[in-house]
Structures are given as C-alpha cells and as structure tokens.
Design a protein around this motif. Structure first.
Motif, short mmCIF file in Angstrom:
data_model
loop_
_atom_site.label_atom_id
_atom_site.label_comp_id
_atom_site.label_asym_id
_atom_site.label_seq_id
_atom_site.Cartn_x
_atom_site.Cartn_y
_atom_site.Cartn_z
N ASP A 98 -32.54 13.92 18.67
CA ASP A 98 -31.47 14.53 19.34
C ASP A 98 -30.50 13.56 18.73
N GLN A 99 -29.34 14.13 18.30
CA GLN A 99 -28.40 13.16 17.43
C GLN A 99 -26.80 13.87 17.79
N PHE A 100 -25.73 13.15 17.36
CA PHE A 100 -24.58 13.59 17.14
C PHE A 100 -23.69 12.24 16.38
N GLY A 112 -24.39 14.18 8.38
CA GLY A 112 -25.63 14.65 8.90
C GLY A 112 -26.68 14.83 8.06
N THR A 113 -26.52 15.57 7.02
CA THR A 113 -27.61 15.88 5.93
C THR A 113 -28.36 14.84 5.67
N THR A 114 -27.56 13.63 5.35
CA THR A 114 -28.24 12.62 4.86
C THR A 114 -28.96 11.84 5.94
N LEU A 115 -28.43 11.74 7.13
CA LEU A 115 -29.18 11.28 8.18
C LEU A 115 -30.25 12.05 8.73
N ILE A 116 -30.41 13.41 8.68
CA ILE A 116 -31.60 14.23 9.18
C ILE A 116 -32.62 13.98 8.15
N ALA A 143 -24.96 22.94 12.60
CA ALA A 143 -26.01 21.98 13.07
C ALA A 143 -27.42 22.72 12.29
N LEU A 144 -27.69 24.05 12.62
CA LEU A 144 -28.76 24.82 12.17
C LEU A 144 -28.72 24.70 10.47
N ARG A 145 -27.60 24.78 10.03
CA ARG A 145 -27.51 24.83 8.22
C ARG A 145 -27.93 23.36 8.00
N VAL A 146 -27.70 22.37 8.64
CA VAL A 146 -28.03 21.21 8.01
C VAL A 146 -29.39 21.00 8.31
#
Length: 178
Positions: A98-100, A112-116, A143-146
């Motif tokens: 879980d994240q934000f 966000g992409t780099t993080l995930i 979020a779903l796209r990321v």
C-alpha cells in the motif's frame, strides 16, 4: 528494510519523527481522496494508532525523492488474506503493498512508476516474493495505469471491498508474478 535507492528515489524505515509528515499528508483532502477518504482526516492520535502500533510482518516506510520525504509505503507478507483473495491453495511467498505520495507537487512526474518498479524488484529479490498483490479501488485509473505499466495484471474485481468516503467501493485484485 534497511533502505532502497533507485536514482533520486529512496525508501527508508518509518521513524517516530515522521509522525508529523503523516499528519500533514493525511489531513490533505487531495491525498485523502485516494487514501483513507476525505471523511477520515488523521490527527496525531489517529496516525499513532494506524502507523505506529506494531503489526506483525508489516514494514512501514517513508518515500524520499532527492532526499525530501514525499510519501509512505508499506509491505507485508500475505497470510490470512489468502482465502479472501482466492489464493488459499497456493504455497507461494506472497506480499502486499500500500502506498501514497503525500506531497502533491510530486504527482504526475513518473515517481510512482519508479517507486512501484523499485519495490517490485526489491520484494522479488530480497524478500523472495513469488507473487505481489494490491487491491486499488476500481475508479483509481491513474494508479491502475502505473501498476499495469510495472507488470501488474487485473485478476478479479472485488465487489464492495473497501470502505471509502461513506460507502463500500469496488477494488481490483492485481498481481505481479516473478
């Protein structure tokens, strides 16, 4: 987690000194629209209750970008939830996340992409995770796209799965396999 670094992004363990950051982020209506809900702003007592009470196996962390704290991420081994998600017959090592990003000036910049992607790589390599799962709300297209960009796939629509802003909302069960 000792720490994770990917370019300008780093992830470090949550400390008591970070409580004020969580209060700031989780009292911002823009952030709450996606995480926890605008009807649940967090004060220090609620942050202490939700983020500082020991939860077995849960790793709580702060996301930093160029040494500035910008968000929160947690990850944990999936145990009791296996049945709820339909994985009761699998013996694979499974983790959830879980994240934000709490600093809204950092939204829509690819962080966000780099993080995930960094967390996916970390959990597969360091925690030996076979399957990673998340359950984002179905309406959260950004979020779903990321997540899909990072290799997660939609597995099952979870009807009325999560309470958010006064109603039960549908979520997608998404997974990433090693």
């Amino acid at each position: 987690m000792k720490g994770l670094r990917s370019g300008d992004l780093s992830v470090r363990p949550l400390t008591e000194a970070d409580a004020g950051l969580l209060v700031k982020w989780l009292s911002n209506p823009q952030v709450l629209a996606y995480y926890e809900g605008r009807d649940r702003p967090h004060d220090l007592a609620l942050v202490q209750e939700h983020f500082y009470v020991e939860a077995e196996g849960e790793q709580r962390c702060i996301i930093e970008y160029q040494e500035e704290p910008i968000g929160y991420i947690q990850y944990y081994a999936i145990g009791e939830e296996r049945e709820e998600y339909g994985y009761e017959n699998l013996t694979s090592r499974m983790y959830g996340m879980d994240q934000f990003i709490g600093e809204t000036d950092y939204w829509n910049k690819g962080i966000g992409t780099t993080l995930i992607q960094a967390m996916v790589d970390y959990l597969h390599a360091e925690e030996q995770a076979d399957i990673l799962i998340m359950d984002p709300q179905s309406w959260n297209e950004r979020a779903l796209r990321v997540y899909e960009k990072c290799g997660f796939v939609k597995k099952k629509l979870l009807k009325q799965h999560e309470w958010h802003e006064g109603e039960k909302r549908d979520c997608w069960l998404i997974e990433h396999r090693r």
